[in-house]
Write a protein that holds these residues in place. Sequence first.
Motif, PDB file in Angstrom:
ATOM      1  N   PRO A 135      22.264  15.369  -2.565  1.00  8.39           N
ATOM      2  CA  PRO A 135      23.027  16.345  -1.737  1.00  8.39           C
ATOM      3  C   PRO A 135      22.550  17.666  -1.468  1.00  8.39           C
ATOM      4  O   PRO A 135      23.143  18.228  -0.861  1.00  8.39           O
ATOM      5  N   LYS A 136      21.298  17.613  -1.724  1.00  7.96           N
ATOM      6  CA  LYS A 136      20.401  18.888  -1.135  1.00  7.96           C
ATOM      7  C   LYS A 136      19.851  18.744   0.104  1.00  7.96           C
ATOM      8  O   LYS A 136      19.321  17.927   0.502  1.00  7.96           O
ATOM      9  N   ASP A 137      20.575  19.732   1.241  1.00 14.34           N
ATOM     10  CA  ASP A 137      20.036  19.385   2.620  1.00 14.34           C
ATOM     11  C   ASP A 137      18.513  19.341   2.573  1.00 14.34           C
ATOM     12  O   ASP A 137      17.935  18.688   3.635  1.00 14.34           O
ATOM     13  N   ASP A 138      17.719  20.437   2.162  1.00 17.76           N
ATOM     14  CA  ASP A 138      16.342  20.455   2.251  1.00 17.76           C
ATOM     15  C   ASP A 138      15.646  19.223   1.900  1.00 17.76           C
ATOM     16  O   ASP A 138      14.787  18.831   2.543  1.00 17.76           O
ATOM     17  N   LEU A 139      16.006  18.917   0.695  1.00 19.14           N
ATOM     18  CA  LEU A 139      15.302  17.518   0.287  1.00 19.14           C
ATOM     19  C   LEU A 139      15.645  16.235   1.101  1.00 19.14           C
ATOM     20  O   LEU A 139      14.992  15.291   1.448  1.00 19.14           O
ATOM     21  N   ARG A 140      16.849  16.166   1.299  1.00 14.37           N
ATOM     22  CA  ARG A 140      17.294  15.461   2.213  1.00 14.37           C
ATOM     23  C   ARG A 140      16.395  15.170   3.701  1.00 14.37           C
ATOM     24  O   ARG A 140      15.984  14.270   3.835  1.00 14.37           O
ATOM     25  N   GLU A 141      16.323  16.365   4.073  1.00 13.94           N
ATOM     26  CA  GLU A 141      15.761  16.383   5.523  1.00 13.94           C
ATOM     27  C   GLU A 141      14.253  15.747   5.467  1.00 13.94           C
ATOM     28  O   GLU A 141      13.449  15.367   6.169  1.00 13.94           O
ATOM     29  N   LYS A 142      13.611  16.203   3.972  1.00 13.65           N
ATOM     30  CA  LYS A 142      12.187  15.888   3.890  1.00 13.65           C
ATOM     31  C   LYS A 142      12.039  14.658   3.623  1.00 13.65           C
ATOM     32  O   LYS A 142      11.012  13.962   4.095  1.00 13.65           O
ATOM     33  N   SER A 143      12.991  13.903   3.083  1.00 13.88           N
ATOM     34  CA  SER A 143      13.005  12.556   2.816  1.00 13.88           C
ATOM     35  C   SER A 143      13.330  11.590   3.913  1.00 13.88           C
ATOM     36  O   SER A 143      12.406  10.746   4.128  1.00 13.88           O
ATOM     37  N   ILE A 144      14.135  11.890   5.057  1.00 10.73           N
ATOM     38  CA  ILE A 144      14.213  11.554   6.138  1.00 10.73           C
ATOM     39  C   ILE A 144      13.026  11.584   6.923  1.00 10.73           C
ATOM     40  O   ILE A 144      12.292  10.409   7.610  1.00 10.73           O
ATOM     41  N   GLY A 145      12.420  12.781   7.153  1.00  8.31           N
ATOM     42  CA  GLY A 145      11.089  13.044   7.691  1.00  8.31           C
ATOM     43  C   GLY A 145      10.028  11.976   7.100  1.00  8.31           C
ATOM     44  O   GLY A 145       9.319  11.635   8.071  1.00  8.31           O
ATOM     45  N   PRO A 178       3.070 -11.079   4.163  1.00  2.00           N
ATOM     46  CA  PRO A 178       3.486  -9.520   4.744  1.00  2.00           C
ATOM     47  C   PRO A 178       2.845  -8.481   3.836  1.00  2.00           C
ATOM     48  O   PRO A 178       2.537  -8.866   2.600  1.00  2.00           O
ATOM     49  N   TRP A 179       2.703  -7.445   4.670  1.00  2.00           N
ATOM     50  CA  TRP A 179       2.291  -6.261   3.769  1.00  2.00           C
ATOM     51  C   TRP A 179       3.554  -5.354   3.648  1.00  2.00           C
ATOM     52  O   TRP A 179       4.521  -5.525   4.521  1.00  2.00           O
ATOM     53  N   VAL A 180       3.603  -4.421   2.669  1.00  2.00           N
ATOM     54  CA  VAL A 180       4.679  -3.381   2.628  1.00  2.00           C
ATOM     55  C   VAL A 180       4.207  -2.115   2.220  1.00  2.00           C
ATOM     56  O   VAL A 180       3.078  -2.068   1.671  1.00  2.00           O
ATOM     57  N   ILE A 181       4.675  -1.116   2.951  1.00  2.00           N
ATOM     58  CA  ILE A 181       4.454   0.486   2.532  1.00  2.00           C
ATOM     59  C   ILE A 181       5.278   0.641   1.558  1.00  2.00           C
ATOM     60  O   ILE A 181       6.570   0.463   2.009  1.00  2.00           O
ATOM     61  N   HIS A 182       4.911   1.186   0.520  1.00  2.00           N
ATOM     62  CA  HIS A 182       5.822   1.983  -0.231  1.00  2.00           C
ATOM     63  C   HIS A 182       6.056   3.385  -0.183  1.00  2.00           C
ATOM     64  O   HIS A 182       4.861   4.066  -0.014  1.00  2.00           O
ATOM     65  N   SER A 183       7.172   3.774  -0.013  1.00  2.00           N
ATOM     66  CA  SER A 183       7.474   5.255   0.242  1.00  2.00           C
ATOM     67  C   SER A 183       6.938   6.305  -0.791  1.00  2.00           C
ATOM     68  O   SER A 183       6.726   5.800  -1.991  1.00  2.00           O
ATOM     69  N   SER A 184       7.112   7.275  -0.332  1.00  2.00           N
ATOM     70  CA  SER A 184       6.639   8.679  -1.450  1.00  2.00           C
ATOM     71  C   SER A 184       7.578   8.492  -2.552  1.00  2.00           C
ATOM     72  O   SER A 184       8.943   8.325  -2.497  1.00  2.00           O
ATOM     73  N   VAL A 231      11.383   1.624  -0.116  1.00  2.00           N
ATOM     74  CA  VAL A 231      12.144   2.858  -0.580  1.00  2.00           C
ATOM     75  C   VAL A 231      13.022   2.633  -1.878  1.00  2.00           C
ATOM     76  O   VAL A 231      13.854   1.860  -1.832  1.00  2.00           O
ATOM     77  N   HIS A 232      13.040   3.586  -2.977  1.00  2.00           N
ATOM     78  CA  HIS A 232      13.748   3.768  -4.033  1.00  2.00           C
ATOM     79  C   HIS A 232      15.198   4.509  -3.435  1.00  2.00           C
ATOM     80  O   HIS A 232      14.808   5.504  -2.547  1.00  2.00           O
ATOM     81  N   ILE A 258       0.921  -1.185  -0.075  1.00  3.92           N
ATOM     82  CA  ILE A 258      -0.074   0.129   0.024  1.00  3.92           C
ATOM     83  C   ILE A 258       0.948   1.271   0.006  1.00  3.92           C
ATOM     84  O   ILE A 258       2.134   0.988   0.329  1.00  3.92           O
ATOM     85  N   PHE A 259       0.356   2.369  -0.319  1.00  3.45           N
ATOM     86  CA  PHE A 259       0.734   3.851  -0.037  1.00  3.45           C
ATOM     87  C   PHE A 259       0.054   4.346   1.347  1.00  3.45           C
ATOM     88  O   PHE A 259      -1.002   3.885   1.275  1.00  3.45           O
ATOM     89  N   SER A 260       0.676   4.742   1.991  1.00  5.46           N
ATOM     90  CA  SER A 260       0.068   5.249   3.255  1.00  5.46           C
ATOM     91  C   SER A 260      -0.610   6.695   3.029  1.00  5.46           C
ATOM     92  O   SER A 260      -1.193   7.148   3.925  1.00  5.46           O
ATOM     93  N   HIS A 261      -0.314   7.290   1.879  1.00  4.56           N
ATOM     94  CA  HIS A 261      -0.940   8.675   1.525  1.00  4.56           C
ATOM     95  C   HIS A 261      -0.685   8.491   0.224  1.00  4.56           C
ATOM     96  O   HIS A 261       0.122   7.788  -0.595  1.00  4.56           O
ATOM     97  N   SER A 262      -1.119   9.744  -0.510  1.00  6.38           N
ATOM     98  CA  SER A 262      -0.645  10.045  -1.965  1.00  6.38           C
ATOM     99  C   SER A 262       0.814  10.245  -2.135  1.00  6.38           C
ATOM    100  O   SER A 262       1.369  10.779  -1.416  1.00  6.38           O
ATOM    101  N   PRO A 263       1.418   9.113  -3.081  1.00  8.80           N
ATOM    102  CA  PRO A 263       3.005   9.155  -3.356  1.00  8.80           C
ATOM    103  C   PRO A 263       3.384  10.583  -4.052  1.00  8.80           C
ATOM    104  O   PRO A 263       4.689  10.569  -3.961  1.00  8.80           O
ATOM    105  N   GLN A 264       2.446  11.278  -4.484  1.00  5.98           N
ATOM    106  CA  GLN A 264       2.901  12.450  -5.310  1.00  5.98           C
ATOM    107  C   GLN A 264       3.091  13.631  -4.393  1.00  5.98           C
ATOM    108  O   GLN A 264       3.617  14.668  -5.061  1.00  5.98           O
TER     109      GLN A 264
END
Length: 277
Positions: A78-88, A64-70, A107-108, A32-38
């Motif tokens: 290498p971009k700090d803002d995208l990295r932090e959003k991805s980790i969050g 088993p079930w799998v959650i597919h990440s966004s 996750v990809h 499943i997706f836990s929310h819209s992946p876009q």
Amino acid sequence: MTLRVGAHTSIAGGVHNAVEEQREYSGNCGQIFSHSPQVWQDPNIEDENATQFREQSADNDIGPWVIHSSYLVNLCTPKDDLREKSIGSMQKEVDAADRLGIEYVNVHLGAHTGAGVEQGLDNAASALDELDVPEGVTVLVESDAGSGTKLGGDFEHLAAVLDRSEQDLEVCLDTAHAFAAGYDLSTPEGVNATIAEFDEVVGLDALACVHLNDSKHECGTNKDEHAHIGEGHIGDDGMGAFVNHEAIRDVPLVLETPSENGKSFAWNIDRVKELRA
């Protein structure tokens, strides 16, 4: 062991509805997706629906079930803002998996966007290391089709992240992606060679899940477009050899095949069952 095969199902109307949809397809595992992946969004899960999901999955022996990440997550960036959003975003996914009793979050790796392969792999491993993964949940790194600067197309990329990360990671192998990345799965010989190479480079003990998809494009094109099982360039010979390979027989198979030409997930699940000797 019972064949575990299912499909990516919708949580529209509540996450518990994914279980009933899986039953309609005659699947016994799923994703499943836990929310819209876009979009950047928190998981869309109500407590009551989470309880229903856990209970209905157990009652119907679906897992088993799998959650597919966004799709927006980029661990290699290498971009700090995208990295932090991805980790969050990933932290919210593993927490959602814990609430739902789901074993895996997939996750990809993402794209290094000019930082270089080695730096991209380091970025991915260190990003994953910032996650507080609940006990009972495992992050799966998915193989990629390898277009542009995306990483994960080579088995060596997957092995590097598993080696460099302090997390207890495992792998989801996507057959269409591997084929697009140049691993020929269209013949029994090709399947044997690909699985042997995966075992040598990554290790079959790290293979937790397979995204079972045929490919609309030829081997090595780096084009990611899924086809119905047996009706793409991998074909019946390759798919049959793959699902019957000794190393794959106990691995859950999750379909991400298209719904077109009058064929749905149910048709594809039936096809897998027919191919399984």
